[in-house]
Design a protein around this motif. Structure first.
Motif, PDB file in Angstrom:
ATOM      1  N   SER A   1       0.831  -1.207   0.000  1.00 52.41           N
ATOM      2  CA  SER A   1       0.000   0.000   0.000  1.00 52.41           C
ATOM      3  C   SER A   1       0.863   1.253   0.000  1.00 52.41           C
ATOM      4  O   SER A   1       0.532   2.247  -0.668  1.00 52.41           O
ATOM      5  N   THR A   2       1.986   1.214   0.710  1.00 53.07           N
ATOM      6  CA  THR A   2       2.903   2.356   0.707  1.00 53.07           C
ATOM      7  C   THR A   2       3.496   2.572  -0.678  1.00 53.07           C
ATOM      8  O   THR A   2       3.603   3.712  -1.152  1.00 53.07           O
ATOM      9  N   GLU A   3       3.870   1.484  -1.346  1.00 50.86           N
ATOM     10  CA  GLU A   3       4.424   1.591  -2.698  1.00 50.86           C
ATOM     11  C   GLU A   3       3.394   2.132  -3.678  1.00 50.86           C
ATOM     12  O   GLU A   3       3.718   2.936  -4.561  1.00 50.86           O
ATOM     13  N   ILE A   4       2.146   1.718  -3.534  1.00 48.24           N
ATOM     14  CA  ILE A   4       1.091   2.217  -4.422  1.00 48.24           C
ATOM     15  C   ILE A   4       0.893   3.720  -4.230  1.00 48.24           C
ATOM     16  O   ILE A   4       0.790   4.481  -5.203  1.00 48.24           O
ATOM     17  N   GLN A   5       0.861   4.154  -2.981  1.00 50.70           N
ATOM     18  CA  GLN A   5       0.695   5.586  -2.710  1.00 50.70           C
ATOM     19  C   GLN A   5       1.880   6.389  -3.227  1.00 50.70           C
ATOM     20  O   GLN A   5       1.712   7.474  -3.795  1.00 50.70           O
ATOM     21  N   SER A   6       3.087   5.855  -3.040  1.00 52.62           N
ATOM     22  CA  SER A   6       4.282   6.546  -3.536  1.00 52.62           C
ATOM     23  C   SER A   6       4.258   6.643  -5.056  1.00 52.62           C
ATOM     24  O   SER A   6       4.590   7.691  -5.639  1.00 52.62           O
ATOM     25  N   LEU A   7       3.851   5.558  -5.710  1.00 58.67           N
ATOM     26  CA  LEU A   7       3.785   5.554  -7.172  1.00 58.67           C
ATOM     27  C   LEU A   7       2.714   6.508  -7.669  1.00 58.67           C
ATOM     28  O   LEU A   7       2.886   7.178  -8.699  1.00 58.67           O
ATOM     29  N   LYS A   8       1.628   6.615  -6.946  1.00 55.87           N
ATOM     30  CA  LYS A   8       0.571   7.553  -7.333  1.00 55.87           C
ATOM     31  C   LYS A   8       1.065   8.987  -7.272  1.00 55.87           C
ATOM     32  O   LYS A   8       0.792   9.803  -8.163  1.00 55.87           O
ATOM     33  N   ARG A   9       1.839   9.302  -6.229  1.00 51.05           N
ATOM     34  CA  ARG A   9       2.398  10.654  -6.125  1.00 51.05           C
ATOM     35  C   ARG A   9       3.378  10.929  -7.266  1.00 51.05           C
ATOM     36  O   ARG A   9       3.422  12.046  -7.797  1.00 51.05           O
TER      37      ARG A   9
ATOM     38  N   GLY B   1      -6.709   1.348 -10.129  1.00 42.16           N
ATOM     39  CA  GLY B   1      -7.114  -0.053 -10.179  1.00 42.16           C
ATOM     40  C   GLY B   1      -6.312  -0.912  -9.214  1.00 42.16           C
ATOM     41  O   GLY B   1      -6.856  -1.839  -8.598  1.00 42.16           O
ATOM     42  N   LEU B   2      -5.006  -0.610  -9.075  1.00 42.13           N
ATOM     43  CA  LEU B   2      -4.181  -1.349  -8.118  1.00 42.13           C
ATOM     44  C   LEU B   2      -4.678  -1.138  -6.691  1.00 42.13           C
ATOM     45  O   LEU B   2      -4.706  -2.078  -5.892  1.00 42.13           O
ATOM     46  N   MET B   3      -5.059   0.091  -6.378  1.00 46.38           N
ATOM     47  CA  MET B   3      -5.560   0.347  -5.038  1.00 46.38           C
ATOM     48  C   MET B   3      -6.866  -0.402  -4.794  1.00 46.38           C
ATOM     49  O   MET B   3      -7.074  -0.990  -3.714  1.00 46.38           O
ATOM     50  N   ASP B   4      -7.750  -0.412  -5.803  1.00 44.43           N
ATOM     51  CA  ASP B   4      -8.990  -1.184  -5.661  1.00 44.43           C
ATOM     52  C   ASP B   4      -8.688  -2.673  -5.518  1.00 44.43           C
ATOM     53  O   ASP B   4      -9.326  -3.371  -4.719  1.00 44.43           O
ATOM     54  N   MET B   5      -7.706  -3.155  -6.302  1.00 45.84           N
ATOM     55  CA  MET B   5      -7.331  -4.565  -6.222  1.00 45.84           C
ATOM     56  C   MET B   5      -6.764  -4.892  -4.842  1.00 45.84           C
ATOM     57  O   MET B   5      -7.052  -5.959  -4.275  1.00 45.84           O
ATOM     58  N   TYR B   6      -5.966  -3.973  -4.302  1.00 45.84           N
ATOM     59  CA  TYR B   6      -5.393  -4.192  -2.969  1.00 45.84           C
ATOM     60  C   TYR B   6      -6.491  -4.268  -1.916  1.00 45.84           C
ATOM     61  O   TYR B   6      -6.496  -5.171  -1.067  1.00 45.84           O
ATOM     62  N   MET B   7      -7.462  -3.320  -1.981  1.00 41.78           N
ATOM     63  CA  MET B   7      -8.553  -3.332  -1.012  1.00 41.78           C
ATOM     64  C   MET B   7      -9.416  -4.581  -1.176  1.00 41.78           C
ATOM     65  O   MET B   7      -9.887  -5.151  -0.181  1.00 41.78           O
ATOM     66  N   THR B   8      -9.611  -5.026  -2.432  1.00 42.18           N
ATOM     67  CA  THR B   8     -10.380  -6.244  -2.666  1.00 42.18           C
ATOM     68  C   THR B   8      -9.659  -7.459  -2.097  1.00 42.18           C
ATOM     69  O   THR B   8     -10.287  -8.354  -1.498  1.00 42.18           O
ATOM     70  N   THR B   9      -8.340  -7.508  -2.280  1.00 41.84           N
ATOM     71  CA  THR B   9      -7.564  -8.615  -1.736  1.00 41.84           C
ATOM     72  C   THR B   9      -7.642  -8.655  -0.211  1.00 41.84           C
ATOM     73  O   THR B   9      -7.811  -9.724   0.394  1.00 41.84           O
ATOM     74  N   ILE B  10      -7.529  -7.476   0.397  1.00 40.69           N
ATOM     75  CA  ILE B  10      -7.660  -7.402   1.857  1.00 40.69           C
ATOM     76  C   ILE B  10      -9.037  -7.882   2.290  1.00 40.69           C
ATOM     77  O   ILE B  10      -9.184  -8.650   3.260  1.00 40.69           O
ATOM     78  N   SER B  11     -10.074  -7.436   1.552  1.00 44.67           N
ATOM     79  CA  SER B  11     -11.435  -7.835   1.896  1.00 44.67           C
ATOM     80  C   SER B  11     -11.628  -9.338   1.724  1.00 44.67           C
ATOM     81  O   SER B  11     -12.273  -9.989   2.562  1.00 44.67           O
ATOM     82  N   ASN B  12     -11.062  -9.898   0.636  1.00 42.73           N
ATOM     83  CA  ASN B  12     -11.198 -11.348   0.428  1.00 42.73           C
ATOM     84  C   ASN B  12     -10.507 -12.149   1.520  1.00 42.73           C
ATOM     85  O   ASN B  12     -11.039 -13.174   1.987  1.00 42.73           O
TER      86      ASN B  12
END
Length: 359
Positions: A216-224, A282-293
């Protein structure tokens, strides 16, 4: 209530609040860089490269018949920047924009020169984006470049000038400006290529079910990073479009074809950045979906365990009551029967859950 300390980003913008328009005030963070100047003076027959020791040495290039590129590093030396600006008759607002490192990329046309501000970006050794403002002043026979600190993306262009490769030494200062801008845009390609690799690596990690906090940290960093590049590249389309429509005598019609090529590259980079931005969401949504699953899997296991123990607990509770007249209380095999019933219930429920594919 204690007063909240303002962020450094806010302090950078406050440096110019209330100042007189045209005031030359450095707003960057690199306050201790010495003034470093280099020059390339060339034409089709010769090339003179020189490290300038003083501002006054840069004055002579304005009146030469050859093409001159003067590169100035160290925007914190505002007095020297003003001397150069005064000699080349730069407008006070131009000098203000040169030393104000928070400028949005833009272009301003004057009678004797064209002023352009861009963001130069590249990855350092730790794969972090280095962003630096670069200002260009295009004159009839010279190009001035102003950088905040030493280090840039122009080394291949310097080598081309030294060795006389390509068209660089046979054309004018407008082509030199094109070559400098093209070098910056080329490094945007390197940035988006690295970003693409990072996105693919994150996708692979998420498909493998990895949900570490680092992802999640890498995704946020990449988004910035994507947003930073987008803020730099998006205004470039307007700048090159303005150059293409310019009627300035400083830009030859033949050179406009090269700027059109840069414009195509900018559009391509801009479109790729927009695609990457959507992919990161989409990666962030995928990450949240994975956490939810994963949470659902945990809850399913816990629910099944609780469901299995409900009837077992009921039976144990009934036969754990302290009544004298429980029918099976004094039966010789009552204990074993109760255990057998509980085991049968357990096996039966496991079989039922398997049939329902809950396990």
């Amino acid at each position: 209530m204690a007063k909240r300390k303002p962020k450094k980003r806010t302090e950078d913008y406050k440096k110019q609040v209330g100042q007189v328009p045209g005031a030359v005030i450095y707003t960057g963070k690199k306050d201790f860089n010495p003034l470093l100047m280099e020059s390339f003076d060339y034409n089709s027959d010769f090339c003179n490269e020189k490290q300038l020791k003083s501002v006054e040495e840069a004055f002579a290039y304005k009146a030469t018949d050859s093409i001159s590129w003067i590169n100035i590093n160290g925007l914190n030396n505002v007095d020297e920047i003003e001397k150069i600006g005064n000699h080349y008759h730069l407008h006070p607002l131009v000098l203000e924009d040169i030393v104000s490192t928070n400028q949005r990329p833009k272009i301003d046309e004057y009678e004797d020169y064209i002023f352009i501000v861009l963001k130069m970006m590249y990855y350092d050794a730790e794969e972090k984006i280095v962003s630096e403002q670069v200002s260009f002043v295009l004159g009839s026979n010279y190009v001035l470049t102003f950088q905040e600190a030493e280090g840039d993306v122009f080394d291949p262009l310097r080598e081309r000038i030294r060795q006389g490769k390509g068209r660089i030494r046979g054309l004018g200062s407008d082509y030199l400006l094109y070559a400098l801008i093209d070098s910056i845009v080329d490094h945007y390609y390197a940035i988006i290529e690295t970003m693409g690799n990072k996105i693919e690596d994150l996708e692979d990690s998420l498909f493998e079910g990895l949900t570490k906090d680092e992802i999640s940290t890498e995704i946020q960093s990449l988004k910035r990073e994507v947003l930073k590049v987008r803020r730099a590249i998006f205004p470039l389309r307007e700048i090159i479009s303005r150059v293409d429509k310019s009627e300035s005598k400083l830009i030859d019609q033949k050179t406009l074809h090269y700027f059109a090529d840069v414009y195509d590259h900018i559009i391509q980079v801009s479109d790729t950045i927009d695609i990457y931005r959507e992919m990161i969401w989409g990666l962030m949504d995928m990450y949240m979906t994975t956490i939810s699953n994963r949470m659902n899997e945990v809850m399913k296991v816990l629910t099944i365990i609780a469901t299995i123990f409900i009837p077992l607990t009921f039976i144990a509770g009934v036969y754990g009551m302290n009544f004298d007249n429980i029918p099976e209380l004094h039966y010789k095999y009552g204990y074993h029967i109760v255990w057998g019933v509980m085991i049968i219930i357990f096996i039966g429920m496991m079989y039922y859950f398997k049939r329902k594919k809950w396990l």
